[in-house]
Design a protein around this motif. Structure first.
Motif, short mmCIF file in Angstrom:
data_model
loop_
_atom_site.label_atom_id
_atom_site.label_comp_id
_atom_site.label_asym_id
_atom_site.label_seq_id
_atom_site.Cartn_x
_atom_site.Cartn_y
_atom_site.Cartn_z
N LYS A 8 44.37 29.96 38.35
CA LYS A 8 43.13 29.19 38.46
C LYS A 8 42.44 29.46 39.79
CE LYS A 8 44.32 25.39 35.37
NZ LYS A 8 44.59 23.95 35.25
N LEU A 9 43.21 29.47 40.87
CA LEU A 9 42.66 29.72 42.19
C LEU A 9 42.02 31.10 42.26
CD1 LEU A 9 42.38 28.97 45.22
CD2 LEU A 9 44.61 30.01 45.54
N MET A 10 42.74 32.11 41.83
CA MET A 10 42.21 33.47 41.89
C MET A 10 41.01 33.66 40.96
SD MET A 10 43.66 35.07 44.28
CE MET A 10 42.95 36.68 43.93
N THR A 11 41.03 33.01 39.81
CA THR A 11 39.88 33.07 38.91
C THR A 11 38.64 32.52 39.61
OG1 THR A 11 41.28 32.88 36.95
CG2 THR A 11 38.95 32.31 36.69
N ASN A 12 38.78 31.36 40.23
CA ASN A 12 37.65 30.76 40.94
C ASN A 12 37.18 31.63 42.10
OD1 ASN A 12 37.51 28.50 39.30
ND2 ASN A 12 38.87 27.29 40.58
N LEU A 13 38.10 32.15 42.88
CA LEU A 13 37.72 32.98 44.02
C LEU A 13 37.01 34.25 43.58
CD1 LEU A 13 40.90 32.63 46.27
CD2 LEU A 13 38.65 31.61 46.66
N ILE A 14 37.49 34.86 42.52
CA ILE A 14 36.86 36.08 42.01
C ILE A 14 35.48 35.77 41.45
CG2 ILE A 14 36.98 37.90 40.24
CD1 ILE A 14 40.09 37.81 40.70
N GLU A 15 35.37 34.72 40.64
CA GLU A 15 34.08 34.37 40.04
C GLU A 15 33.03 34.03 41.10
OE1 GLU A 15 35.15 31.27 37.30
OE2 GLU A 15 35.51 32.71 35.67
N LYS A 16 33.45 33.47 42.21
CA LYS A 16 32.52 33.13 43.30
C LYS A 16 32.34 34.26 44.30
CE LYS A 16 33.76 28.28 42.92
NZ LYS A 16 32.62 27.55 42.54
N LYS A 17 32.96 35.41 44.02
CA LYS A 17 32.90 36.60 44.88
C LYS A 17 33.32 36.26 46.31
CE LYS A 17 29.69 39.41 42.29
NZ LYS A 17 28.54 40.30 42.39
N PHE A 18 34.43 35.54 46.43
CA PHE A 18 34.97 35.18 47.74
C PHE A 18 35.35 36.43 48.53
CE2 PHE A 18 38.71 34.34 50.40
CZ PHE A 18 38.21 33.35 51.23
N TYR A 19 35.92 37.40 47.86
CA TYR A 19 36.33 38.64 48.51
C TYR A 19 35.12 39.57 48.63
CZ TYR A 19 40.90 36.76 47.56
OH TYR A 19 42.00 35.93 47.52
N GLY A 20 35.09 40.35 49.69
CA GLY A 20 33.96 41.25 49.93
C GLY A 20 33.81 42.35 48.91
N THR A 21 34.95 42.82 48.40
CA THR A 21 34.93 43.91 47.43
C THR A 21 35.96 43.65 46.33
OG1 THR A 21 36.64 45.21 48.54
CG2 THR A 21 34.35 45.58 49.24
N LYS A 22 35.82 44.42 45.27
CA LYS A 22 36.79 44.35 44.18
C LYS A 22 38.17 44.76 44.68
CE LYS A 22 37.53 47.74 41.53
NZ LYS A 22 37.65 48.87 40.65
N ASN A 23 38.21 45.76 45.54
CA ASN A 23 39.50 46.24 46.05
C ASN A 23 40.24 45.17 46.83
OD1 ASN A 23 39.14 48.73 44.88
ND2 ASN A 23 38.30 49.66 46.72
N GLU A 24 39.52 44.34 47.59
CA GLU A 24 40.16 43.25 48.32
C GLU A 24 40.77 42.24 47.35
OE1 GLU A 24 37.75 41.41 51.38
OE2 GLU A 24 36.79 43.33 51.76
N ALA A 25 40.04 41.91 46.31
CA ALA A 25 40.53 40.95 45.31
C ALA A 25 41.76 41.51 44.60
CB ALA A 25 39.43 40.62 44.30
N VAL A 26 41.69 42.77 44.21
CA VAL A 26 42.81 43.39 43.51
C VAL A 26 44.03 43.52 44.43
CG1 VAL A 26 43.60 45.50 42.34
CG2 VAL A 26 41.35 44.55 41.81
N ALA A 27 43.80 43.77 45.70
CA ALA A 27 44.92 43.85 46.65
C ALA A 27 45.66 42.51 46.72
CB ALA A 27 44.41 44.25 48.04
N LYS A 28 44.92 41.42 46.70
CA LYS A 28 45.55 40.09 46.70
C LYS A 28 46.33 39.88 45.40
CE LYS A 28 45.97 36.05 48.68
NZ LYS A 28 46.54 35.89 50.02
N LEU A 29 45.75 40.30 44.28
CA LEU A 29 46.44 40.19 43.00
C LEU A 29 47.71 41.04 43.00
CD1 LEU A 29 43.37 40.39 40.61
CD2 LEU A 29 44.74 38.35 41.14
N ASP A 30 47.64 42.21 43.63
CA ASP A 30 48.82 43.08 43.72
C ASP A 30 49.98 42.37 44.40
OD1 ASP A 30 47.41 45.13 42.52
OD2 ASP A 30 47.03 46.22 44.39
N VAL A 31 49.68 41.62 45.44
CA VAL A 31 50.73 40.89 46.17
C VAL A 31 51.36 39.83 45.27
CG1 VAL A 31 51.19 39.33 48.09
CG2 VAL A 31 49.69 41.30 48.43
#
Length: 60
Positions: A8-31
């Motif tokens: 839920k947290l990551m969904t909200n952060l991605i939908e609100k474009k919290f991360y500067g780039t897609k790669n930053e968001a995916v890097a967090k998901l990778d962890v």
């Protein structure tokens, strides 16, 4: 944090474009995935969400 909260947290952060780039968001998901905090299905769903949310709009 259990995986439902993380998803839920990551969904909200991605939908609100919290991360500067897609790669930053995916890097967090990778962890989260590497640490077995989210399932393979949840990981795939969130990566697809990041790809569509951060998709570049071509300029004409």
């Amino acid at each position: 944090m259990n995986n439902t909260v993380i998803v839920k947290l990551m969904t909200n952060l991605i939908e609100k474009k919290f991360y500067g780039t897609k790669n930053e968001a995916v890097a967090k998901l990778d962890v989260y995935f590497a640490m077995s905090r989210i399932s393979e299905e949840e990981y795939a769903t969130l990566v697809l969400l990041a790809e569509t949310t951060y998709a570049e709009v071509p300029t004409v």
